[in-house]
Design a protein around this motif. Structure first.
Motif, PDB file in Angstrom:
ATOM      1  N   MET A   1       0.837  -1.178   0.000  1.00 37.28           N
ATOM      2  CA  MET A   1       0.000   0.000   0.000  1.00 37.28           C
ATOM      3  C   MET A   1       0.889   1.252   0.000  1.00 37.28           C
ATOM      4  O   MET A   1       1.852   1.340   0.741  1.00 37.28           O
ATOM      5  N   ILE A   2       0.551   2.198  -0.848  1.00 41.39           N
ATOM      6  CA  ILE A   2       1.283   3.456  -0.944  1.00 41.39           C
ATOM      7  C   ILE A   2       0.965   4.301   0.284  1.00 41.39           C
ATOM      8  O   ILE A   2      -0.197   4.447   0.656  1.00 41.39           O
ATOM      9  N   LYS A   3       1.985   4.872   0.870  1.00 42.24           N
ATOM     10  CA  LYS A   3       1.766   5.722   2.032  1.00 42.24           C
ATOM     11  C   LYS A   3       1.671   7.179   1.595  1.00 42.24           C
ATOM     12  O   LYS A   3       2.503   7.661   0.832  1.00 42.24           O
ATOM     13  N   VAL A   4       0.619   7.830   2.075  1.00 47.14           N
ATOM     14  CA  VAL A   4       0.384   9.242   1.772  1.00 47.14           C
ATOM     15  C   VAL A   4       0.072   9.961   3.084  1.00 47.14           C
ATOM     16  O   VAL A   4      -0.184   9.332   4.110  1.00 47.14           O
ATOM     17  N   PHE A   5       0.109  11.289   3.037  1.00 44.31           N
ATOM     18  CA  PHE A   5      -0.293  12.074   4.200  1.00 44.31           C
ATOM     19  C   PHE A   5      -1.054  13.299   3.723  1.00 44.31           C
ATOM     20  O   PHE A   5      -0.936  13.711   2.571  1.00 44.31           O
ATOM     21  N   ILE A   6      -1.851  13.856   4.621  1.00 45.65           N
ATOM     22  CA  ILE A   6      -2.655  15.037   4.321  1.00 45.65           C
ATOM     23  C   ILE A   6      -1.922  16.252   4.876  1.00 45.65           C
ATOM     24  O   ILE A   6      -1.459  16.239   6.012  1.00 45.65           O
ATOM     25  N   GLU A   7      -1.847  17.283   4.058  1.00 44.50           N
ATOM     26  CA  GLU A   7      -1.194  18.535   4.444  1.00 44.50           C
ATOM     27  C   GLU A   7      -2.155  19.665   4.107  1.00 44.50           C
ATOM     28  O   GLU A   7      -2.910  19.584   3.147  1.00 44.50           O
ATOM     29  N   HIS A   8      -2.111  20.723   4.888  1.00 45.69           N
ATOM     30  CA  HIS A   8      -2.967  21.886   4.622  1.00 45.69           C
ATOM     31  C   HIS A   8      -2.147  22.979   3.944  1.00 45.69           C
ATOM     32  O   HIS A   8      -1.074  23.342   4.404  1.00 45.69           O
ATOM     33  N   ASP A   9      -2.663  23.472   2.826  1.00 42.42           N
ATOM     34  CA  ASP A   9      -2.051  24.575   2.085  1.00 42.42           C
ATOM     35  C   ASP A   9      -2.973  25.784   2.245  1.00 42.42           C
ATOM     36  O   ASP A   9      -4.178  25.645   2.050  1.00 42.42           O
ATOM     37  N   PRO A  10      -2.437  26.958   2.595  1.00 42.49           N
ATOM     38  CA  PRO A  10      -3.294  28.128   2.805  1.00 42.49           C
ATOM     39  C   PRO A  10      -4.136  28.516   1.586  1.00 42.49           C
ATOM     40  O   PRO A  10      -5.246  29.013   1.737  1.00 42.49           O
ATOM     41  N   LYS A  11      -3.648  28.253   0.377  1.00 38.59           N
ATOM     42  CA  LYS A  11      -4.387  28.606  -0.839  1.00 38.59           C
ATOM     43  C   LYS A  11      -5.368  27.525  -1.267  1.00 38.59           C
ATOM     44  O   LYS A  11      -6.487  27.813  -1.660  1.00 38.59           O
ATOM     45  N   LYS A  12      -4.937  26.267  -1.238  1.00 39.82           N
ATOM     46  CA  LYS A  12      -5.744  25.172  -1.778  1.00 39.82           C
ATOM     47  C   LYS A  12      -6.511  24.395  -0.717  1.00 39.82           C
ATOM     48  O   LYS A  12      -7.358  23.589  -1.056  1.00 39.82           O
ATOM     49  N   GLY A  13      -6.197  24.582   0.533  1.00 41.82           N
ATOM     50  CA  GLY A  13      -6.814  23.770   1.574  1.00 41.82           C
ATOM     51  C   GLY A  13      -6.073  22.451   1.724  1.00 41.82           C
ATOM     52  O   GLY A  13      -4.879  22.376   1.487  1.00 41.82           O
ATOM     53  N   ARG A  14      -6.805  21.427   2.092  1.00 39.21           N
ATOM     54  CA  ARG A  14      -6.179  20.111   2.282  1.00 39.21           C
ATOM     55  C   ARG A  14      -5.740  19.518   0.949  1.00 39.21           C
ATOM     56  O   ARG A  14      -6.380  19.729  -0.062  1.00 39.21           O
ATOM     57  N   GLY A  15      -4.680  18.746   1.006  1.00 44.02           N
ATOM     58  CA  GLY A  15      -4.199  18.025  -0.168  1.00 44.02           C
ATOM     59  C   GLY A  15      -3.544  16.729   0.263  1.00 44.02           C
ATOM     60  O   GLY A  15      -3.222  16.536   1.442  1.00 44.02           O
TER      61      GLY A  15
END
Length: 118
Positions: A1-15
């Motif tokens: 399984m590919i590991k990913v994480f959620i990050e918050h960007d002030p312009k785009k929101g969550r990604g």
């Protein structure tokens, strides 16, 4: 399984971001779908759903509805209609720490509405 994480960007929101290097044409995630009639979606959800059919939209569970749009994405999405899944697949190698993006297929009007014109 590919590991990913959620990050918050002030312009785009969550990604969604790669927590490791992802090779080209790798399945990043398969997401269960919550299917809804188009009229059930209001302004709060409209930026998070995928057009599933002429009458239905899909809210992708897991991280599926958090992948941001890009006009030059590094991944793509497609539906497995038999299993009712949204699949996210890399189009090229994605570096660890890089945001994973897809092209939602927005019209020019939708790109303006969601502030996606760069």
């Amino acid at each position: 399984m590919i590991k990913v994480f959620i990050e918050h960007d002030p312009k785009k929101g969550r990604g969604v971001f790669a927590d490791q290097k992802i090779e080209k044409q790798q399945i990043i995630e398969e997401c269960e779908l919550l299917l809804m009639d188009l009229h059930e979606v209001g302004p709060t959800l409209e930026g998070y759903v995928y057009q599933y059919s002429k009458k239905l939209v899909a809210l992708a569970l897991g991280n599926g509805s958090l992948y941001n749009h890009s006009n030059q994405p590094n991944s793509r999405f497609y539906f497995n209609y038999r299993k009712k899944l949204l699949c996210i697949e890399s189009l090229r190698e994605i570096k660890s720490g890089e945001e994973i993006t897809v092209d939602y297929g927005y019209t020019e009007e939708e790109k303006q509405k969601f502030n996606l014109i760069h």
